[in-house]
Design an enzyme around this catalytic site. Structure first.
Site, mmCIF file in Angstrom:
data_model
loop_
_atom_site.group_PDB
_atom_site.id
_atom_site.type_symbol
_atom_site.label_atom_id
_atom_site.label_comp_id
_atom_site.label_asym_id
_atom_site.label_seq_id
_atom_site.Cartn_x
_atom_site.Cartn_y
_atom_site.Cartn_z
ATOM 1 N N ASP A 28 1.186 -4.078 13.008
ATOM 2 C CA ASP A 28 -0.133 -4.248 13.640
ATOM 3 C C ASP A 28 -1.186 -4.737 12.639
ATOM 4 O O ASP A 28 -2.236 -5.227 13.028
ATOM 5 C CB ASP A 28 -0.599 -2.904 14.213
ATOM 6 C CG ASP A 28 0.499 -2.204 14.985
ATOM 7 O OD1 ASP A 28 0.400 -2.139 16.209
ATOM 8 O OD2 ASP A 28 1.460 -1.720 14.354
ATOM 9 N N PHE A 29 -0.922 -4.562 11.338
ATOM 10 C CA PHE A 29 -1.908 -4.966 10.320
ATOM 11 C C PHE A 29 -1.712 -6.417 9.867
ATOM 12 O O PHE A 29 -2.462 -6.907 9.030
ATOM 13 C CB PHE A 29 -1.819 -4.059 9.076
ATOM 14 C CG PHE A 29 -1.990 -2.581 9.329
ATOM 15 C CD1 PHE A 29 -2.392 -2.081 10.558
ATOM 16 C CD2 PHE A 29 -1.757 -1.664 8.301
ATOM 17 C CE1 PHE A 29 -2.540 -0.713 10.777
ATOM 18 C CE2 PHE A 29 -1.904 -0.298 8.506
ATOM 19 C CZ PHE A 29 -2.294 0.177 9.751
ATOM 20 N N PHE A 50 2.038 -1.425 8.652
ATOM 21 C CA PHE A 50 2.382 -1.498 10.079
ATOM 22 C C PHE A 50 2.314 -2.970 10.492
ATOM 23 O O PHE A 50 1.418 -3.682 10.034
ATOM 24 C CB PHE A 50 1.385 -0.704 10.940
ATOM 25 C CG PHE A 50 1.495 0.795 10.821
ATOM 26 C CD1 PHE A 50 2.114 1.546 11.825
ATOM 27 C CD2 PHE A 50 0.980 1.464 9.718
ATOM 28 C CE1 PHE A 50 2.206 2.934 11.718
ATOM 29 C CE2 PHE A 50 1.083 2.847 9.605
ATOM 30 C CZ PHE A 50 1.686 3.593 10.611
ATOM 31 N N GLU A 59 0.849 -1.198 0.000
ATOM 32 C CA GLU A 59 0.000 0.000 0.000
ATOM 33 C C GLU A 59 0.883 1.247 0.000
ATOM 34 O O GLU A 59 1.722 1.418 0.896
ATOM 35 C CB GLU A 59 -0.903 -0.012 1.236
ATOM 36 C CG GLU A 59 -1.911 -1.162 1.183
ATOM 37 C CD GLU A 59 -2.460 -1.554 2.553
ATOM 38 O OE1 GLU A 59 -2.242 -0.819 3.530
ATOM 39 O OE2 GLU A 59 -3.099 -2.626 2.628
ATOM 40 N N HIS A 114 -1.130 0.884 16.153
ATOM 41 C CA HIS A 114 -0.053 1.307 15.251
ATOM 42 C C HIS A 114 1.298 1.380 15.972
ATOM 43 O O HIS A 114 2.187 2.099 15.528
ATOM 44 C CB HIS A 114 -0.348 2.687 14.654
ATOM 45 C CG HIS A 114 -1.461 2.721 13.665
ATOM 46 N ND1 HIS A 114 -2.776 2.657 14.027
ATOM 47 C CD2 HIS A 114 -1.450 2.818 12.313
ATOM 48 C CE1 HIS A 114 -3.540 2.720 12.939
ATOM 49 N NE2 HIS A 114 -2.760 2.820 11.890
ATOM 50 N N GLU A 148 -4.467 -6.362 2.380
ATOM 51 C CA GLU A 148 -3.341 -7.102 2.970
ATOM 52 C C GLU A 148 -3.391 -8.591 2.640
ATOM 53 O O GLU A 148 -2.351 -9.217 2.393
ATOM 54 C CB GLU A 148 -3.315 -6.917 4.498
ATOM 55 C CG GLU A 148 -2.859 -5.536 4.963
ATOM 56 C CD GLU A 148 -3.949 -4.483 4.935
ATOM 57 O OE1 GLU A 148 -5.123 -4.819 4.622
ATOM 58 O OE2 GLU A 148 -3.660 -3.309 5.226
#
Lengths: 322, 321
Positions: free
Chosen positions: A84-85, A82, A29, A128, A59
């Site tokens: 976190d994703f 991130f 992205e 994040h 993702e």
């Protein structure tokens, strides 16, 4: 040697491998026109036409497609903005990418790099800011890379891209602007080789990513109090350079492990287990862990400061051993 | 499209091979000879056969937990497959994968898959590699009606569409996701309707008519090879067995089951071949006998093959290990 930031060094590592091997491509992205959310991939889209691909917010398809492309001969560097994703593409990582080779009886290879970024200290709050590395180290078939310096960032990126296995390469937000000497030309840092970031004789501090720098600051302060701390940066958690840690313990006989991730089931527990199982006779004191508490990452800078391990907490843990 | 005698007889041979292999697997499972789960493709043979007849060994497929038919239709070897079902060292995956993970990357078979819908983005990645390398190959993604509800379907279709990738999505609508029939898990009749959401052509065909499947797939494959991007083909068919062997499938309506059994794709093709004068009943029986012998040989190979040795558990985790 050339002065470079950590971000520039990551880019240089990717550039080096894209020039060397046309099978390497970058996708994710906003990695192209926008240059990456943190500017790490800036300019690559113009340098390598058709090989730097902006994806939708997708993702699952970023990592899933990277698995398919890698299995048939390409070498994707697939960015998840991130760490976190990664929950959104976890199946593609832990059930597909890393298991293909084993499930197929060794008849496939999946040379993909999942490039992502971790860490707190920027008031980015609970979704994040995390350090999730322990999750990834619990997945056989995956390698986990966490560079702390510009030179390591370049050399480990190149080695990750050349590796024939899935590798998660985790940058740190706090380090992007960090400057340092980086070898020019082709440069590789082997996966599985720790680096002694500061030699010492009285206590071994194992830390990685941003925490290397906090451990170094603590070591500097401890030296003034007459305690000589050795700072070991494993650089890659899987494969883990156990020998380097055990060799240091043979010298210092004391172990403090520092990580920014939360405490329970953090990778510090694994290092402590290695020390206990393979270095029990080397230890003269209990093993100490300096970690974040078992909470989500808070937003308020005041709360986040309390959450993060820092120089003072490391110094305190070390002094408790003397 | 008027198909040549050779095409129709090849379809027949493939479909009978799948059916015979699956019936043998059912028998072996019931006899306690196969460990683990086995999901059979009986009744759906026309889909894999009609689609894969459009492909070469350089093209890629991703398969599903119900994958034996796809593998056979793409050229997979029944002896190596059977040995894998037995968990033997001579199996496709050296006994490390089993029924749900058989692959032959050299034949473009990127694996059966134990996670429903997981093959969709993987096929998109293989198609991306074909386009990136400009090698003229394409990818086909097999998946079921249940998998069309997963997020992977949405993300894979969308990415394939915007990047105009050479991939054909083949939805085998066998009307059931385990016990959940299609009318209970989606509010549309034709899954091909979903293609419109991605700006991709979608078509529904009779999945028990191998010629109809072949023709629809030919169109999708042609589009992909020409660089016109992906397409979605829904093949309506019926899962004859339970979800897995041992599932009595009491959730099925017996009347519906009876109706579908009468649409068996294999006698339908046999009838067409005979009507066209391409072969007689005796010729078809000869094909079936040869297949039966081949599958019996595969079982003998599997049974006489060695087990893996315990030390093998540690190998093949990492390349370059």
């Amino acid at each position: 040697m050339k002065k470079m930031t950590y971000a520039e060094a990551i880019r240089d590592g990717i550039r080096q491998e894209m020039k060397r091997d046309s099978a390497v491509y970058l996708c994710g992205e906003d990695v192209g026109k926008f240059g990456g959310c943190f500017g790490v991939t800036a300019g690559l889209v113009d340098e390598f036409p058709g090989r730097v691909l902006d994806t939708p917010i997708t993702e699952t398809a970023i990592i899933g497609s990277a698995v398919g492309a890698a299995a048939v001969g390409l070498r994707p560097v697939a960015e998840i903005m991130f760490v976190d994703f990664t929950g959104v593409c976890m199946d593609e990582l832990f059930n597909q990418a890393v298991k293909m080779r084993y499930m197929f009886g060794g008849k496939a290879k999946v040379p993909l790099v999942l490039k992502t970024i971790c860490g707190g200290g920027v008031a980015a709050a609970a979704q994040h800011s995390q350090c999730m590395e322990a999750w990834f180290t619990h997945i056989p078939g995956l390698k986990t890379v966490m560079p702390a310096t510009p030179a390591d960032a370049k050399g480990l990126m190149a080695a990750a891209i050349r590796d024939d296995n899935p590798v998660i390469y985790i940058e740190h937000k706090q380090l992007l602007g960090l400057g340092g000497d980086v070898p020019e030309g082709e440069y590789l840092v082997p996966l599985g080789k720790a680096d002694i970031k500061r030699p010492g004789t009285d206590v071994t501090i194992v830390a990685w990513s941003w925490m290397v720098h906090r451990a170094l600051a603590a070591a500097e302060a401890l030296a003034k109090d007459g305690i000589s701390a050795e700072v070991i940066d494993p650089r890659t958690l899987v494969p883990l350079d156990k020998d380097a840690i055990l060799a240091s313990l043979a010298k210092t006989h004391k172990l403090v492990i520092v990580h920014e991730a939360v405490r329970t089931s953090g990778f510090g527990g694994e290092i402590a287990a290695v020390a206990a199982e393979e270095g029990f006779d080397l230890l003269d004191a209990p093993i100490k862990r300096v970690t974040a508490p078992d909470t989500p990452v808070p937003f308020s800078p005041v709360l986040e400061k309390a959450f993060l391990p820092d120089e003072g907490k490391i110094i305190q843990a070390v002094k408790e051993l003397f | 499209m008027q198909l040549a005698k050779e095409n129709l007889l090849a379809f027949y041979q493939t479909m009978v091979t799948i059916r015979t292999f699956e019936n043998k697997a059912a028998e072996l499972f019931a006899a306690g000879k196969l460990p683990g789960f086995v999901h059979l493709y009986i009744g759906e043979e026309a889909v894999a056969t009609g689609v894969c007849a459009n492909l070469t060994a350089k093209d890629y497929i991703t398969s599903t937990h119900r994958g034996h038919g796809h593998l056979i239709a793409k050229g997979g070897k029944v002896d190596l497959m059977m040995a894998e079902l037995y968990g033997k060292a001579t199996g496709y995956c050296k006994g490390k994968g089993g029924s749900m993970h058989i692959a032959d990357v050299d034949l473009g078979i990127l694996g059966a898959n134990g996670i429903v819908g997981a093959g969709q983005p993987i096929a998109v990645g293989a198609a991306f590699a074909c386009k990136y390398q400009q090698n003229g190959a394409i990818a086909v993604c097999f998946f079921g009606d249940g998998a069309s509800n997963r997020g992977t379907f949405h993300e894979a279709m969308n990415l394939a569409s915007i990047w105009k990738l050479p991939v054909v999505f083949v939805c085998e609508n066998n009307m059931y996701g385990i016990s959940n029939c299609q009318r209970d898990h989606m509010n549309i009749c034709d899954i091909s309707d979903r293609a419109a959401a991605y700006g991709v052509p979608g078509v529904t065909v009779d999945g028990n008519d191998v010629v109809a499947v072949f023709e629809a797939a030919a169109e999708g494959v042609k589009r992909a090879r020409q660089g016109d991007g992906p397409s979605l083909i829904e093949c309506k068919t019926w899962r004859w067995r339970g979800h897995f062997e041992g599932d009595p499938a009491t959730y099925k309506n017996p009347e519906e089951q009876k109706t579908w059994l009468q649409k068996d794709p294999i006698p339908r093709l046999a009838q067409k071949i005979i009507e066209l004068g391409h072969a007689g009943e005796a010729d078809l029986a000869n094909i079936a006998d040869a297949v039966k012998a081949q599958v019996a040989a595969a079982v003998a190979f599997a049974e006489s093959s060695p087990d893996p040795v315990p030390a093998d558990v540690l190998t093949d985790v990492y390349a370059g290990q």
